[in-house]
Design a protein around this motif. Structure first.
Motif, mmCIF file in Angstrom:
data_model
loop_
_atom_site.group_PDB
_atom_site.id
_atom_site.type_symbol
_atom_site.label_atom_id
_atom_site.label_comp_id
_atom_site.label_asym_id
_atom_site.label_seq_id
_atom_site.Cartn_x
_atom_site.Cartn_y
_atom_site.Cartn_z
ATOM 1 N N ASN A 285 0.841 -1.196 0.000
ATOM 2 C CA ASN A 285 0.000 0.000 0.000
ATOM 3 C C ASN A 285 0.878 1.250 0.000
ATOM 4 O O ASN A 285 0.985 1.961 -1.001
ATOM 5 N N LYS A 286 1.552 1.489 1.108
ATOM 6 C CA LYS A 286 2.312 2.734 1.233
ATOM 7 C C LYS A 286 3.453 2.826 0.224
ATOM 8 O O LYS A 286 3.749 3.906 -0.301
ATOM 9 N N TRP A 287 4.118 1.710 -0.057
ATOM 10 C CA TRP A 287 5.251 1.713 -0.996
ATOM 11 C C TRP A 287 4.829 1.211 -2.374
ATOM 12 O O TRP A 287 5.614 0.640 -3.119
ATOM 13 N N TRP A 288 3.589 1.407 -2.710
ATOM 14 C CA TRP A 288 3.010 0.869 -3.942
ATOM 15 C C TRP A 288 2.371 2.035 -4.690
ATOM 16 O O TRP A 288 1.575 2.776 -4.118
ATOM 17 N N THR A 289 2.715 2.213 -5.947
ATOM 18 C CA THR A 289 2.183 3.346 -6.707
ATOM 19 C C THR A 289 1.023 2.904 -7.601
ATOM 20 O O THR A 289 1.172 2.009 -8.428
ATOM 21 N N THR A 303 4.589 11.243 -13.522
ATOM 22 C CA THR A 303 4.283 11.040 -12.105
ATOM 23 C C THR A 303 5.502 10.475 -11.387
ATOM 24 O O THR A 303 6.426 9.950 -12.024
ATOM 25 N N ARG A 304 5.503 10.589 -10.076
ATOM 26 C CA ARG A 304 6.528 9.918 -9.261
ATOM 27 C C ARG A 304 6.032 8.516 -8.946
ATOM 28 O O ARG A 304 4.835 8.296 -8.726
ATOM 29 N N ALA A 305 6.951 7.564 -8.907
ATOM 30 C CA ALA A 305 6.550 6.183 -8.642
ATOM 31 C C ALA A 305 7.683 5.435 -7.957
ATOM 32 O O ALA A 305 8.858 5.669 -8.240
ATOM 33 N N PHE A 306 7.314 4.547 -7.055
ATOM 34 C CA PHE A 306 8.314 3.672 -6.453
ATOM 35 C C PHE A 306 8.883 2.737 -7.520
ATOM 36 O O PHE A 306 8.205 2.402 -8.503
ATOM 37 N N GLY A 308 9.869 -0.606 -9.402
ATOM 38 C CA GLY A 308 9.135 -1.862 -9.476
ATOM 39 C C GLY A 308 8.593 -2.108 -10.867
ATOM 40 O O GLY A 308 8.888 -1.381 -11.817
ATOM 41 N N GLU A 309 7.799 -3.150 -10.980
ATOM 42 C CA GLU A 309 7.207 -3.527 -12.260
ATOM 43 C C GLU A 309 5.768 -3.003 -12.318
ATOM 44 O O GLU A 309 5.000 -3.181 -11.371
ATOM 45 N N TYR A 310 5.416 -2.387 -13.436
ATOM 46 C CA TYR A 310 4.117 -1.738 -13.570
ATOM 47 C C TYR A 310 3.377 -2.182 -14.827
ATOM 48 O O TYR A 310 3.991 -2.522 -15.839
ATOM 49 N N ASP A 311 2.050 -2.136 -14.732
ATOM 50 C CA ASP A 311 1.183 -2.219 -15.900
ATOM 51 C C ASP A 311 0.720 -0.797 -16.201
ATOM 52 O O ASP A 311 0.100 -0.146 -15.361
ATOM 53 N N VAL A 312 1.033 -0.317 -17.401
ATOM 54 C CA VAL A 312 0.665 1.038 -17.809
ATOM 55 C C VAL A 312 -0.435 0.928 -18.876
ATOM 56 O O VAL A 312 -0.270 0.218 -19.866
ATOM 57 N N THR A 313 -1.535 1.624 -18.647
ATOM 58 C CA THR A 313 -2.695 1.547 -19.541
ATOM 59 C C THR A 313 -3.111 2.952 -19.966
ATOM 60 O O THR A 313 -3.151 3.872 -19.154
ATOM 61 N N ALA A 314 -3.407 3.112 -21.255
ATOM 62 C CA ALA A 314 -3.924 4.380 -21.766
ATOM 63 C C ALA A 314 -5.184 4.103 -22.577
ATOM 64 O O ALA A 314 -5.280 3.086 -23.275
ATOM 65 N N SER A 315 -6.145 5.027 -22.481
ATOM 66 C CA SER A 315 -7.391 4.867 -23.244
ATOM 67 C C SER A 315 -7.743 6.186 -23.932
ATOM 68 O O SER A 315 -7.480 7.268 -23.406
ATOM 69 N N LYS A 322 -2.036 -1.236 -23.628
ATOM 70 C CA LYS A 322 -1.372 -1.587 -22.379
ATOM 71 C C LYS A 322 0.078 -1.958 -22.652
ATOM 72 O O LYS A 322 0.416 -2.465 -23.725
ATOM 73 N N GLN A 323 0.907 -1.705 -21.669
ATOM 74 C CA GLN A 323 2.321 -2.085 -21.786
ATOM 75 C C GLN A 323 2.902 -2.241 -20.393
ATOM 76 O O GLN A 323 2.525 -1.532 -19.451
ATOM 77 N N LYS A 324 3.846 -3.170 -20.250
ATOM 78 C CA LYS A 324 4.522 -3.350 -18.964
ATOM 79 C C LYS A 324 5.745 -2.435 -18.900
ATOM 80 O O LYS A 324 6.397 -2.176 -19.915
ATOM 81 N N LEU A 325 6.041 -1.961 -17.708
ATOM 82 C CA LEU A 325 7.201 -1.095 -17.490
ATOM 83 C C LEU A 325 7.977 -1.616 -16.290
ATOM 84 O O LEU A 325 7.410 -1.804 -15.210
ATOM 85 N N ASN A 326 9.258 -1.871 -16.476
ATOM 86 C CA ASN A 326 10.133 -2.243 -15.362
ATOM 87 C C ASN A 326 10.874 -0.983 -14.936
ATOM 88 O O ASN A 326 11.867 -0.596 -15.542
ATOM 89 N N HIS A 327 10.366 -0.343 -13.912
ATOM 90 C CA HIS A 327 10.894 0.951 -13.452
ATOM 91 C C HIS A 327 12.029 0.699 -12.456
ATOM 92 O O HIS A 327 11.796 0.478 -11.272
#
Length: 340
Positions: A285-289, A303-306, A308-315, A322-327
């Protein structure tokens, strides 16, 4: 049923796994042929299960520095050459058997502790033996990181801090800088250092320019579950706050399979303890963007983000991409293109 529950919970909440006893020397050389085969089969199954789920494996360990009856062929203590030969053969066998299924090793565990016995450095010509272990490990499994690990650094009065710093400095001077510095974090209620003191001890190692992590973290406060939760939250927070600390590794999470049952996060009946709730609140939760937003006129959103691995979605106009991002860096960019 407990095994199924254990695996389900682990896969849901954790991204790294240490091997508690599977790679310990005695488990590779002592017992009947059937016992040795069963141990190897269990370890083999565990490594495969973890790798199939992309859960990083921390091998514990290639070398245990104190020479003890339960960990070493202590009968060779007066024969340094034979002892070293046995060590190198054993460590190489483990490293190559595990192969790429282990991505990070405790190359030397308890590198300054003595436990009332003798350390390899005292028998085999000083800290060069530890430098050799790191160098050999890198040759055997060049993909894997070689870490050092020690206890009583963050815990209690930190009586091993100076000795640990000295041996890390020696390794660097011997061209065997470790890939990381591990701090075992076995905290108990009778001696809980102030979180600011724990942070200061972590900070005292930043001069070595190495990644750091809590490698065996647990907090045992007997029946005082709220104290356990509060202290676990505070120690995780100060560890997370230091820029060189890259991981916090628990040394167990379920009361039914923990070396200190009252330090678990989940009780034997699988009900979660306050410490488990505190752990989940921080990690998931707290360390999760989780952010929503609208792009500017140029189609950009920031945006700022911790890390980690993310799912990025645009509509847009009914279309969704959709695309995955390894931040993993201080700045990451992902481009999403609509078909039209």
């Amino acid at each position: 049923e407990d095994g199924r529950q254990y695996r389900q919970l682990f896969e849901k909440h954790f991204t790294k796994a240490p091997t508690e006893s599977g790679f310990r020397w005695q488990n590779w050389i002592r017992g009947s042929e059937q016992q040795l085969a069963e141990r190897r089969e269990r370890l083999d199954a565990a490594l495969n299960w973890l790798n199939e789920r992309d859960i990083q494996v921390r091998g514990h360990y290639l070398m245990w520095a104190p020479i003890q009856q339960r960990n070493k062929p202590v009968d060779l203590i007066d024969q340094p050459e034979e002892l070293l030969s046995a060590l190198w053969q054993h460590a190489e066998d483990k490293a190559k058997w595990a192969g790429k299924r282990v991505q990070e090793w405790d190359a030397i565990n308890h590198i300054v502790a003595e436990f009332g016995g003798t350390r390899f450095a005292e028998v085999c010509g000083g800290n060069q033996v530890y430098a050799d272990m790191i160098k050999k490990g890198r040759r055997w499994v060049p993909h894997a990181e070689m870490w050092v690990n020690e206890g009583q650094i963050l815990v209690g009065d930190g009586d091993r801090v100076k000795a640990y710093q000295n041996v890390v400095a020696d390794l660097i001077a011997m061209d065997a800088k470790p890939d990381g510095i591990g701090f075992m974090g076995h905290f108990q209620s009778e001696n809980l250092p102030h979180p600011e003191e724990v942070l200061a001890r972590i900070g005292s190692f930043e001069k070595f320019d190495c990644p750091m992590q809590l490698t065996e973290f647990d907090v045992e406060c007997g029946p005082d579950e709220q104290l356990q939760a509060d202290y676990l939250r505070d120690i995780m927070t100060v560890a997370f706050s230091h820029p060189s600390t890259e991981a916090i590794v628990m040394w167990g999470f379920w009361e039914g399979r923990h070396w200190r049952p009252s330090a678990a996060l989940w009780r034997k009946d699988w009900s979660i303890k306050p410490a488990g709730e505190a752990w989940l609140e921080l990690v998931q939760n707290k360390w999760w963007t989780d952010v929503d937003g609208v792009t500017n006129n140029n189609g950009a959103f920031q945006t700022r983000a911790f890390l980690g691995e993310y799912d990025v979605t645009a509509s847009h106009n009914g279309q969704v991409v959709k695309q995955k991002l390894n931040h993993t860096e201080s700045k990451s960019v992902v481009d999403l293109a609509f078909p039209n």
